[in-house]
Motif scaffolding. Structure first.
Motif, PDB file in Angstrom:
ATOM      1  N   TYR A 178      -1.120 -14.209 -17.173  1.00 12.93           N
ATOM      2  CA  TYR A 178      -0.851 -13.032 -16.337  1.00 12.93           C
ATOM      3  C   TYR A 178       0.412 -12.349 -16.852  1.00 12.93           C
ATOM      4  O   TYR A 178       1.155 -12.923 -17.661  1.00 12.93           O
ATOM      5  N   GLU A 179       0.632 -11.135 -16.398  1.00  6.83           N
ATOM      6  CA  GLU A 179       1.878 -10.414 -16.664  1.00  6.83           C
ATOM      7  C   GLU A 179       2.425  -9.894 -15.336  1.00  6.83           C
ATOM      8  O   GLU A 179       1.661  -9.358 -14.524  1.00  6.83           O
ATOM      9  N   LEU A 220       3.639  -0.498  -6.525  1.00  6.57           N
ATOM     10  CA  LEU A 220       3.642  -1.869  -6.033  1.00  6.57           C
ATOM     11  C   LEU A 220       3.992  -2.871  -7.133  1.00  6.57           C
ATOM     12  O   LEU A 220       3.447  -2.811  -8.235  1.00  6.57           O
ATOM     13  N   ALA A 221       4.907  -3.782  -6.823  1.00  2.00           N
ATOM     14  CA  ALA A 221       5.159  -4.922  -7.707  1.00  2.00           C
ATOM     15  C   ALA A 221       3.940  -5.839  -7.641  1.00  2.00           C
ATOM     16  O   ALA A 221       3.416  -6.120  -6.557  1.00  2.00           O
ATOM     17  N   THR A 222       3.481  -6.318  -8.793  1.00  2.00           N
ATOM     18  CA  THR A 222       2.235  -7.079  -8.812  1.00  2.00           C
ATOM     19  C   THR A 222       2.138  -7.906 -10.085  1.00  2.00           C
ATOM     20  O   THR A 222       3.005  -7.816 -10.965  1.00  2.00           O
ATOM     21  N   ALA A 223       1.091  -8.713 -10.169  1.00  2.00           N
ATOM     22  CA  ALA A 223       0.805  -9.469 -11.392  1.00  2.00           C
ATOM     23  C   ALA A 223      -0.514  -8.972 -11.970  1.00  2.00           C
ATOM     24  O   ALA A 223      -1.502  -8.840 -11.244  1.00  2.00           O
ATOM     25  N   HIS A 224      -0.502  -8.678 -13.251  1.00  2.00           N
ATOM     26  CA  HIS A 224      -1.708  -8.198 -13.941  1.00  2.00           C
ATOM     27  C   HIS A 224      -2.556  -9.384 -14.370  1.00  2.00           C
ATOM     28  O   HIS A 224      -2.067 -10.323 -15.006  1.00  2.00           O
ATOM     29  N   TYR A 225      -3.842  -9.350 -14.008  1.00  2.00           N
ATOM     30  CA  TYR A 225      -4.801 -10.346 -14.460  1.00  2.00           C
ATOM     31  C   TYR A 225      -5.735  -9.702 -15.491  1.00  2.00           C
ATOM     32  O   TYR A 225      -6.055  -8.524 -15.387  1.00  2.00           O
ATOM     33  N   TYR A 226      -6.207 -10.521 -16.425  1.00  2.00           N
ATOM     34  CA  TYR A 226      -7.103 -10.028 -17.474  1.00  2.00           C
ATOM     35  C   TYR A 226      -8.557 -10.215 -17.022  1.00  2.00           C
ATOM     36  O   TYR A 226      -9.298 -11.047 -17.536  1.00  2.00           O
ATOM     37  N   VAL A 230     -14.044 -20.031 -16.422  1.00  2.00           N
ATOM     38  CA  VAL A 230     -12.965 -19.150 -16.863  1.00  2.00           C
ATOM     39  C   VAL A 230     -12.250 -18.704 -15.599  1.00  2.00           C
ATOM     40  O   VAL A 230     -12.859 -18.116 -14.712  1.00  2.00           O
ATOM     41  N   TYR A 231     -10.961 -19.015 -15.502  1.00  2.00           N
ATOM     42  CA  TYR A 231     -10.237 -18.719 -14.274  1.00  2.00           C
ATOM     43  C   TYR A 231      -8.816 -18.271 -14.610  1.00  2.00           C
ATOM     44  O   TYR A 231      -8.426 -18.212 -15.781  1.00  2.00           O
ATOM     45  N   HIS A 232      -8.036 -17.965 -13.568  1.00  2.00           N
ATOM     46  CA  HIS A 232      -6.697 -17.415 -13.761  1.00  2.00           C
ATOM     47  C   HIS A 232      -5.631 -18.402 -13.289  1.00  2.00           C
ATOM     48  O   HIS A 232      -5.906 -19.284 -12.467  1.00  2.00           O
ATOM     49  N   ASP A 233      -4.429 -18.225 -13.796  1.00  2.00           N
ATOM     50  CA  ASP A 233      -3.306 -19.065 -13.364  1.00  2.00           C
ATOM     51  C   ASP A 233      -2.778 -18.523 -12.038  1.00  2.00           C
ATOM     52  O   ASP A 233      -1.721 -17.902 -11.971  1.00  2.00           O
TER      53      ASP A 233
END
Length: 326
Positions: free
Chosen positions: A318-319, A282-288, A152-155
């Motif tokens: 991601y978001e 901070l601008a960022t990407a949310h990971y689950y 299980v990994y992230h984009d």
């Protein structure tokens, strides 16, 4: 207190008590009677006896690179939630980002009494693949991808590209990158590749002089930003592989007297609590992260309880959170 004594007090058979203790079917009336006796007597079933009877310890080994990481704690929370709901216990092993310790813990769990292992990995080597293959029990990777393994990994590449595009959409062109070792295929190589892809799409060939390497810490981000800005003082934006690195870079930028985002934009990945607390946000990407832990635990339980290993490889999305630093 024995199973026979519990059965006698509850007015049920020993088989009913055994089924109750092993999560088997028991009528609601009998279940309540057994539960009441166990609660009154404080009975705790012998783990050793259960293991001998069922062939399962109902324990899972979880190997993590750091216990002080917010993202890792969220992954572990997801794993724990699923395992505990099914009556499993978690044995946590912290490696402090030491690859040799990861291999040592895999050996410990190979010879230890666990039903399965979840490895929250950073750098995967041939030795890891060999150790995982020799475990003798089911295993799942979280946070990294390896052929022939359930993962299980992230984009990571997609998230890095999207955040870099957010920086470029403001009209800035000199966007630097502070990352981690490319030996880490996820946070290192894939996120760097995402930055490079976005830059090339915008007609900017990524300049090696615009790249710096850090560890995962705030102090590492501070030092990397210092080196980067000394080399390229007219940098218009910086994309960092993690929020912690970005927060370290933010401190160094502000010490130079440069305003964020007016004079230089900044972004990271992870959507940590700290990214929401700093100003500008901070601008960022949310990971689950918690979801990734839950999915890894579900996959492992399927392998343990049903004997099914689908070699499932699940990539989570991601978001993008624009924050205020761009």
């Amino acid at each position: 207190m024995t199973i026979a004594e519990i059965a006698s007090r509850a007015g049920v058979s020993k088989a009913a008590v055994s089924r109750y203790l092993n999560n088997g079917y028991v009528s609601s009336e009998k279940r309540e009677a057994i539960r009441r006796v166990i609660e009154e007597t404080g009975y705790v079933p012998s783990q050793q006896a259960q293991t001998l009877r069922t062939g399962k310890s109902r324990m899972v080994g979880v190997i993590v690179p750091r216990i002080d990481s917010e993202s890792i704690s969220r992954v572990v929370a997801g794993i724990s939630k699923v395992l505990e709901a099914q009556g499993y216990r978690l044995l946590l092993a912290n490696t402090d980002n030491n690859i040799q310790k990861e291999l040592e813990y895999l050996e410990v769990f190979r010879s230890g009494n666990v039903d399965g292992v979840i490895l929250v990995a950073t750098i995967l080597s041939g030795a890891h693949k060999q150790a995982l293959g020799a475990l003798g029990c089911p295993a799942v990777l979280a946070g990294q991808r390896m052929e022939g393994m359930s993962c299980v990994y992230h984009d990571d590449q997609g998230a890095a590209r999207a955040v870099t595009e957010l920086l470029l959409q403001t009209g800035r062109r000199r966007i630097g990158y502070i990352g981690v070792t490319p030996r880490d295929k996820a946070a290192g190589a894939a996120r760097r590749a995402g930055w490079q892809a976005a830059m090339r799409e915008a007609g900017q060939e990524p300049d090696p002089a615009w790249m710096e390497q850090s560890d995962f810490s705030i102090d590492g981000g501070y030092a990397a930003a210092e080196r980067l800005l000394a080399r390229v003082p007219d940098m218009e934006g910086i994309f960092c592989a993690t929020d912690s690195i970005a927060i370290g870079a933010k401190k160094r930028i502000e010490e130079d007297g440069r305003r964020i985002p007016d004079e230089i934009a900044l972004a990271g990945i992870g959507h940590s609590r700290l990214s929401e607390l700093v100003r500008p946000k901070l601008a960022t990407a949310h990971y689950y992260y918690q979801t990734s832990g839950e999915e890894a635990a579900r996959d492992l339980l399927e392998m343990i309880e049903q004997g099914i290993d689908r070699k499932k490889q699940l990539m989570l999305g991601y978001e993008v959170y624009p924050g205020e630093s761009v």
